[in-house]
Each structure stands twice: as C-alpha cells, then as structure tokens.
Enzyme design. Structure first.
Site, PDB file in Angstrom:
ATOM      1  N   ARG A  56       1.007  -1.253   0.001  1.00 31.16           N
ATOM      2  CA  ARG A  56      -0.013   0.022  -0.117  1.00 31.16           C
ATOM      3  C   ARG A  56       0.798   1.342  -0.021  1.00 31.16           C
ATOM      4  O   ARG A  56       2.004   1.237   0.237  1.00 31.16           O
ATOM      5  CB  ARG A  56      -0.911  -0.117   1.116  1.00 31.16           C
ATOM      6  N   ASP A 247      -2.846  10.278  -2.699  1.00 29.17           N
ATOM      7  CA  ASP A 247      -3.043   9.144  -3.699  1.00 29.17           C
ATOM      8  C   ASP A 247      -3.523   9.792  -4.894  1.00 29.17           C
ATOM      9  O   ASP A 247      -3.143   9.105  -5.871  1.00 29.17           O
ATOM     10  CB  ASP A 247      -3.914   8.259  -2.948  1.00 29.17           C
TER      11      ASP A 247
END
Length: 359
Positions: A56, A247
């Site tokens: 991640r 992100d």
C-alpha cells in the site's frame, strides 16, 4: 548514517523475484509484530496483495504494479504478438481494478502497456526486454523522486520542529526515504531533530502500525496519538507543520489521501499551522479537474467493527460507512511538494507549470 536509520530508509519492500516471473513484497498487514515477505506469482495473488493492503501507499502500489505486470508478461513468453498483447491488456485491466483511488496504479500499468503497444509486430522476447527495463525504471525514478521531495520538504521545517502526520508515507509506502516522512529521515541524517505526532489513522491504523514503527526504528522522536487528539496537540502549540502524503492530486490542487486527512487540514487551518501535501508528480492527475471527480474507494464495513479487535465492537446489524479516502480542499493546502519543486496557490497554474515545456 546510523545503521538503524539506513535500515528503515533503504528497506527492500518490493522487488522482482529472481526468476523474473514473480514479485516479492514485504507484507505490510503483518507489521509491526512480524516481518513477513510474500512471493506473488499469479494475477490473483497480485490483485489480492494490492486490494488487501499487503502492499500500500500510492508510489509503492505503482512500483509493485509495474513489476507484477512484467512478471505476468514473462509467463506469456512463447506466444505471438497478437495473443501476447491481448492477454497483457486483460491482465493489466484486472490489476487496475484492485483499487480505484490511487492514480499511481493506473499510471504505472498504462506506462507498461505503452511499451507493448509501441512494440507491435516485434518479437515478444524483445518486448519483454523493454518491459523489464521499464518496470525497473519506474522503481529507480521513484527512488530519485523521493530523495528530491525529501530535500524540498526539508526546506519547509527547521531543527526542533513538531510535525503532525496522518496515515503512512514513509519508505514502506514508497521507496527509500518516502514522501511525507522523507524530510524527517533526511533531516535526521543531517543531525536535525524533530518531534513527530503520528495519528493512528482509523480504521486500518497505518499511522500506528507503520508510521510510528518506521520513525521509532529510525531513532526519530515520535508520539502516537488517536485521530481525535490532533486538535489538542495543535492547541497546545506542539505542532509547527503538518506533512501528509497523497494518492491523487486534481488539477485545482484538491488532494485525496487516507480518510481523516481533510479533518487534519481543517484543524491546521483553524490553528494557523501550515499544511503540506508531499507526493511525486505521478500522483498529479491533470485530467481530473477537482476533488469531486476523484472516485473514493469504499471498503468492507467489518474493518470498522471487527478488524484488530478480539471480538466485534458493534452489533452485526449496525450499518457502517467506510470510505478509504477523503478529499482535502485546495484552499486548506499551504503547498504541494513534488520532486520538481513546491507548488503554491493558485494550483491550477503551478501544477500545470510542472508539466509545461518538459520541465
């Protein structure tokens, strides 16, 4: 450089398997209690590793995706170009469906697919050689980007500052120094000291499990706090700046990051504390006009009710809303730190300039 710091900043969290047809990752879901490396060989294993957050962090997802699609392509050696390209596209789309919000996933996979498209009519082994160079280039570029981001970020703080961070944007989520944590590690190398307050980051606790782990192991003064304690540490005057990762960055400067980030930005704005977003230009999506256009991933409600608990903390019939990310409005952001420099408002202009004239 102290050995402990080096071990954190240069952690080998993603690499291509020795056979070239697999990918080895450090399973982040096992930290901080166990250090477990997984070997991913099938498309399903790779998909699950991304979906289930075994790997991640937007840059790390991009690096992993590049290696994964290359490893899968290597398994197709011996097919003709038409069959190879069709199966490559199918696998690419499958991996791309694992998580929708982080732009690095689609960015890396699309970049790899361009190599296949450009190789139309060429022997498959030649295309595989080019794919191998491309996925390694994605990783090497991220290492260089993280170092540059760390340099720019370090210019925003001084020795002795208190820093608040949310979620995890260190070496585990990227490569080498990281993005939001990179300036702290780089400053530590140079003899600077910081006191970091790490939000635990509900519901998956990346701040508690990963950020505090990285900082403690590196010898950086860190205090873990619950997410709802950010306000009091700001009010107490203990925070000089907030550093968070991202992100996806929209063209107007709105940024998507782990759920709870927008709340930190609102608090920082109230208390007059600068709030910085740090990330590589690969997270900037100029085709996305505003944060309202960013697709927000919704995750399993049981992560709120059951994950990390010995027994459920809510009745089974209780409904849960579990978005993985929220969007921080550009008006709350003091600067967006990239490997090409620090963008300031108005972001529609400064972000566009990053990509203008090949800068």
């Amino acid at each position: 450089m102290p050995d402990a710091l080096y071990e954190v900043t240069h952690i080998d969290n993603i690499r291509l398997g020795e056979d070239g047809q697999s990918v080895v990752i450090l399973d982040q879901t096992q930290l901080p209690n166990r250090t477990v490396y997984l070997t991913l060989r099938t498309a399903r294993e790779m998909y699950d590793a991304i979906k289930k957050l075994k790997v991640r962090g937007a840059p790390a997802i991009g690096i992993c995706a590049g290696y994964c699609i290359y490893a899968l392509a290597r398994q197709l050696d011996g097919t003709d170009y038409t069959e190879f390209a069709a199966e490559f596209h199918r696998q690419k789309e499958f991996l791309n469906s694992s998580r929708p919000t982080a732009v690095n996933l689609s960015w890396a996979l699309t970049r790899m697919e361009r190599v296949v498209t450009a190789g139309a009519g060429k022997p498959v082994p030649d295309i595989l050689d080019r794919l191998g160079r491309e996925c390694r280039a994605i990783h090497e570029e991220d290492i260089a980007m993280c170092r540059a981001i760390s340099e720019y970020g370090l210019s925003l703080i001084k020795d002795g500052d208190g820093i608040l961070t949310h979620c995890n944007a260190g070496p585990l989520a990227t490569s080498r120094y990281g993005t939001a944590l990179g300036p702290l590690f780089l400053g530590k190398e140079r003899g600077m000291g910081f006191h970091v307050f790490s939000d635990e980051t509900r519901p998956l606790l990346q701040g508690a499990r990963l950020t505090s782990y990285e900082l403690q192991k590196a010898g950086i003064d860190v205090t873990l706090i619950c997410d709802n304690m950010a306000s009091i540490v700001m009010k107490n005057g203990w925070i000089n700046a907030c550093f968070v990762g991202c992100d996806r960055v929209a063209a107007n400067g709105d940024t998507a990051n782990k759920i709870g980030t927008s709340g930190v930005a609102i608090l920082a704005n109230y208390y007059g504390i600068p709030f910085y977003v740090l990330g590589p230009t690969s997270t900037v999506d100029l085709s996305c006009k505003t944060g309202g256009d960013i697709q927000i991933e919704l995750r399993d409600p049981d992560e709120i009710k059951e994950k990390f608990y010995a027994e459920p903390m809510a009745l089974p019939e209780v409904k849960c809303y579990n978005p993985a990310f929220d969007v921080t409005d550009h008006t709350l952001i003091s600067g967006i730190v990239t490997e090409k420099g620090i963008c300031r408002p108005p972001y529609t202009q400064s972000l566009a300039e990053l990509f203008a004239q090949g800068k």
